[in-house]
Scaffold this motif. Structure first.
Motif, short mmCIF file in Angstrom:
data_model
loop_
_atom_site.label_atom_id
_atom_site.label_comp_id
_atom_site.label_asym_id
_atom_site.label_seq_id
_atom_site.Cartn_x
_atom_site.Cartn_y
_atom_site.Cartn_z
N GLU A 143 0.86 -1.19 0.00
CA GLU A 143 0.00 0.00 0.00
C GLU A 143 0.89 1.23 0.00
OE1 GLU A 143 -3.55 2.05 2.71
OE2 GLU A 143 -2.82 0.06 3.24
N ALA A 144 0.64 2.14 -0.91
CA ALA A 144 1.44 3.37 -1.00
C ALA A 144 0.61 4.58 -0.60
CB ALA A 144 1.96 3.55 -2.43
N GLY A 145 1.31 5.65 -0.21
CA GLY A 145 0.64 6.93 0.03
C GLY A 145 -0.21 6.99 1.27
N ARG A 196 5.48 7.15 -1.77
CA ARG A 196 6.12 6.86 -0.49
C ARG A 196 5.20 5.95 0.30
NH1 ARG A 196 4.68 11.95 0.22
NH2 ARG A 196 6.75 12.74 -0.26
N VAL A 197 5.73 5.38 1.37
CA VAL A 197 4.91 4.51 2.21
C VAL A 197 4.08 5.37 3.17
CG1 VAL A 197 4.88 2.58 3.83
CG2 VAL A 197 6.60 2.64 2.01
N PHE A 198 4.72 6.19 4.03
CA PHE A 198 4.00 6.98 5.04
C PHE A 198 4.30 8.46 4.94
CE2 PHE A 198 4.30 2.97 7.65
CZ PHE A 198 2.94 2.78 7.85
N PRO A 218 8.52 8.55 -3.58
CA PRO A 218 7.47 9.54 -3.82
C PRO A 218 7.29 9.84 -5.30
CG PRO A 218 8.98 10.31 -2.13
CD PRO A 218 9.58 9.09 -2.73
N VAL A 219 6.05 9.98 -5.69
CA VAL A 219 5.73 10.35 -7.08
C VAL A 219 5.01 11.70 -7.13
CG1 VAL A 219 5.69 7.99 -7.95
CG2 VAL A 219 3.60 8.97 -6.99
N GLY A 239 11.28 8.62 1.03
CA GLY A 239 10.77 7.46 0.31
C GLY A 239 9.97 6.51 1.19
N GLY A 240 10.51 6.20 2.36
CA GLY A 240 9.79 5.35 3.30
C GLY A 240 8.82 6.16 4.14
#
Length: 172
Positions: free
Chosen positions: A40-42, A73-75, A95-96, A103-104
């Motif tokens: 799961e992203a974002g 990113r994750v969180f 991150p997009v 990133g994490g």
């Protein structure tokens, strides 16, 4: 607080974000990832919650599958949120969306990380973690993260592969 479980089927929720956003999730509640691998992203943490796995060696939360394209990113911990993340591996975040930091994890709030592995994440700044809030890290491993130099002109990039503490961030 209440423990809310997240897994593909048979749990309270199928996504961490849905658990965070739910009106039944209140200050002090725990969101537990009840499967060995969850993608799961974002995830935006805007409430005072605990996010936990079983153990960093046993529970992985990733933004994308190993061969997938970048998903985000994750969180992101928002300003004003007090969050604990524990017993979890956080990986494959990149991150997009702006800012292209963390990133994490990108932290603007008050975040405590315990017994976590932050690895294989990438960003312009703070490949593993970008901290602009209050952060405490206890018994975590942060390794094999990277930064890249593809930011637009005028933006800082390529610093803090593991952790970038900036913007008035306090890190212990």
């Amino acid at each position: 607080g209440t423990v809310h479980t997240v897994c593909d089927a048979g749990c309270d929720f199928t996504a961490v974000q849905a658990a965070v956003d739910d009106a039944g999730t209140v200050v002090g509640d725990t969101i537990e990832i009840a499967v060995p691998l969850h993608t799961e992203a974002g995830i935006i943490l805007h409430k005072d919650v605990i996010i936990q796995g079983q153990d960093a060696g046993e529970t992985i939360l990733q933004a994308r599958g190993a061969g997938d394209t970048y998903a985000g990113r994750v969180f992101l911990v928002q300003e004003g949120a007090t969050v604990m993340i524990k017993n979890l591996t956080i990986q494959y975040g990149r991150p997009v969306e702006m800012p292209l930091d963390g990133g994490g994890i990108l932290n603007y709030g008050a975040l405590r990380l315990e017994d976590c592995l932050i690895h294989k994440n990438s960003a312009d700044v703070g490949g593993g973690i970008a901290n602009r809030g209050l952060m405490t890290i206890v018994d975590c491993t942060i390794r094999d993260n990277s930064t890249h130099k593809i930011a637009p002109a005028g933006f800082e990039c390529g610093t803090g592969a593991g952790i970038k503490n900036a913007g008035g961030g306090m890190l212990t």
